[in-house]
Structures are given as C-alpha cells and as structure tokens.
Motif scaffolding. Structure first.
Motif, mmCIF file in Angstrom:
data_model
loop_
_atom_site.group_PDB
_atom_site.id
_atom_site.type_symbol
_atom_site.label_atom_id
_atom_site.label_comp_id
_atom_site.label_asym_id
_atom_site.label_seq_id
_atom_site.Cartn_x
_atom_site.Cartn_y
_atom_site.Cartn_z
ATOM 1 N N UNK A 1 0.840 -1.206 0.000
ATOM 2 C CA UNK A 1 0.000 0.000 0.000
ATOM 3 C C UNK A 1 0.873 1.254 0.000
ATOM 4 N N UNK A 2 1.982 1.224 0.745
ATOM 5 C CA UNK A 2 2.911 2.362 0.771
ATOM 6 C C UNK A 2 3.479 2.609 -0.620
ATOM 7 N N UNK A 3 3.861 1.550 -1.312
ATOM 8 C CA UNK A 3 4.387 1.691 -2.673
ATOM 9 C C UNK A 3 3.339 2.262 -3.615
ATOM 10 N N UNK A 4 2.098 1.820 -3.470
ATOM 11 C CA UNK A 4 1.010 2.319 -4.316
ATOM 12 C C UNK A 4 0.782 3.813 -4.069
ATOM 13 N N UNK A 5 0.828 4.225 -2.814
ATOM 14 C CA UNK A 5 0.646 5.643 -2.486
ATOM 15 C C UNK A 5 1.796 6.489 -3.033
ATOM 16 N N UNK A 6 3.003 5.968 -2.960
ATOM 17 C CA UNK A 6 4.151 6.701 -3.505
ATOM 18 C C UNK A 6 4.049 6.804 -5.036
ATOM 19 N N UNK A 7 3.550 5.753 -5.665
ATOM 20 C CA UNK A 7 3.352 5.794 -7.119
ATOM 21 C C UNK A 7 2.306 6.849 -7.484
ATOM 22 N N UNK A 8 1.244 6.942 -6.696
ATOM 23 C CA UNK A 8 0.226 7.975 -6.930
ATOM 24 C C UNK A 8 0.835 9.364 -6.785
ATOM 25 N N UNK A 9 1.660 9.548 -5.760
ATOM 26 C CA UNK A 9 2.297 10.855 -5.545
ATOM 27 C C UNK A 9 3.190 11.221 -6.727
ATOM 28 N N UNK A 10 3.902 10.244 -7.273
ATOM 29 C CA UNK A 10 4.756 10.505 -8.430
ATOM 30 C C UNK A 10 3.933 10.922 -9.646
ATOM 31 N N UNK A 11 2.818 10.269 -9.861
ATOM 32 C CA UNK A 11 1.946 10.648 -10.983
ATOM 33 C C UNK A 11 1.423 12.068 -10.783
ATOM 34 N N UNK A 12 0.990 12.379 -9.568
ATOM 35 C CA UNK A 12 0.442 13.713 -9.283
ATOM 36 C C UNK A 12 1.512 14.797 -9.437
ATOM 37 N N UNK A 13 2.755 14.469 -9.161
ATOM 38 C CA UNK A 13 3.840 15.458 -9.265
ATOM 39 C C UNK A 13 4.021 15.964 -10.684
ATOM 40 N N UNK A 14 3.662 15.184 -11.670
ATOM 41 C CA UNK A 14 3.861 15.639 -13.038
ATOM 42 C C UNK A 14 2.939 16.830 -13.363
ATOM 43 N N UNK A 15 1.871 16.999 -12.595
ATOM 44 C CA UNK A 15 0.978 18.139 -12.813
ATOM 45 C C UNK A 15 1.487 19.400 -12.109
ATOM 46 N N UNK A 16 2.305 19.224 -11.103
ATOM 47 C CA UNK A 16 2.887 20.366 -10.389
ATOM 48 C C UNK A 16 4.101 20.893 -11.128
ATOM 49 N N UNK A 17 4.873 20.001 -11.706
ATOM 50 C CA UNK A 17 6.131 20.370 -12.338
ATOM 51 C C UNK A 17 5.961 21.011 -13.694
ATOM 52 N N UNK A 18 4.792 20.923 -14.279
ATOM 53 C CA UNK A 18 4.632 21.483 -15.629
ATOM 54 C C UNK A 18 3.946 22.823 -15.607
#
Length: 126
Positions: free
Chosen positions: A109-126
């Motif tokens: 579950x921790x890995x899944x949450x970190x993967x979600x955070x990584x996906x969401x980061x692409x919207x902040x960085x652009x």
C-alpha cells in the motif's frame, strides 16, 4: 464565467487543469490503467471542491429545478498558485499516508501511495 477571488478573473487555472486532467483520464481509461484513473478522478474532485463557493449560513436554500438552470451557481476562479497548492496538498497527503503504511508494515500500500504521488507530481512540475 466564475467568481474571482482577488485576482484576474480571465485566468481560470482550475478549469485549465481540469481540462488537462480529463484528457489524461481518458487516456488512462483507454490504457486500462485503473490506478492512474482513480488518482486523476481524485485530483479533479479536489479542484472541484476548491472551486465551490462557501455556503452562506444566512442564505435560505430553496428548491431549484435543474431543467431551468436555477440550480446552477457560479464556481470560484482559481489562480495558478491555488491550483498548485491543491495538487501539492494531494501529493503530501499520499506521501504522509505512505510513511504510515510503512510503519504498519503494509509495504504494498505504501508503494502504491508513492506511485500515486509521483503521478500527481507531473501536474505540479509542468
């Protein structure tokens, strides 16, 4: 049209981000990426919630008919910084939850949450 909150009302960053998210949602659904689609739906909902005007306690809420448009209210316009803050809060929420899942020894579950955070980061960085 939307209600401005102390900034230029011609720029509606919330609407622009939701358009981008919806395009990515369609792509995720087409690719059958259920986890990514779920995350994107959550990000859209977070922006939608931030755009909701505050309910005035002294306002009487009457019965409205959807057919004639009386149930429609103007949403708040969000500045780019507000949209970024919403996305960052969503990322931080997932990162904090991942730490807690690690503490509880729920590594998947921790890995899944970190993967979600990584996906969401692409919207902040652009």
């Amino acid at each position: 049209m939307c209600i401005g909150v102390g900034h230029d009302m011609t720029q509606n960053a919330g609407h622009e981000m939701k358009m981008r998210l919806r395009a990515d949602l369609r792509a995720a659904m087409k690719e059958r990426s259920a986890d990514e689609a779920k995350l994107i739906r959550g990000l859209i909902a977070a922006i939608d919630n931030a755009e909701a005007p505050p309910l005035q306690f002294n306002e009487r809420v009457g019965q409205h008919r959807f057919i004639d448009g009386t149930a429609e209210i103007e949403r708040l316009c969000l500045a780019p910084a507000q949209v970024q803050a919403i996305l960052i809060a969503e990322i931080q929420e997932r990162e904090h939850a991942a730490v807690e899942m690690e503490r509880l020894e729920k590594r998947d579950r921790a890995d899944a949450l970190r993967a979600e955070a990584l996906i969401a980061k692409r919207y902040v960085e652009s």
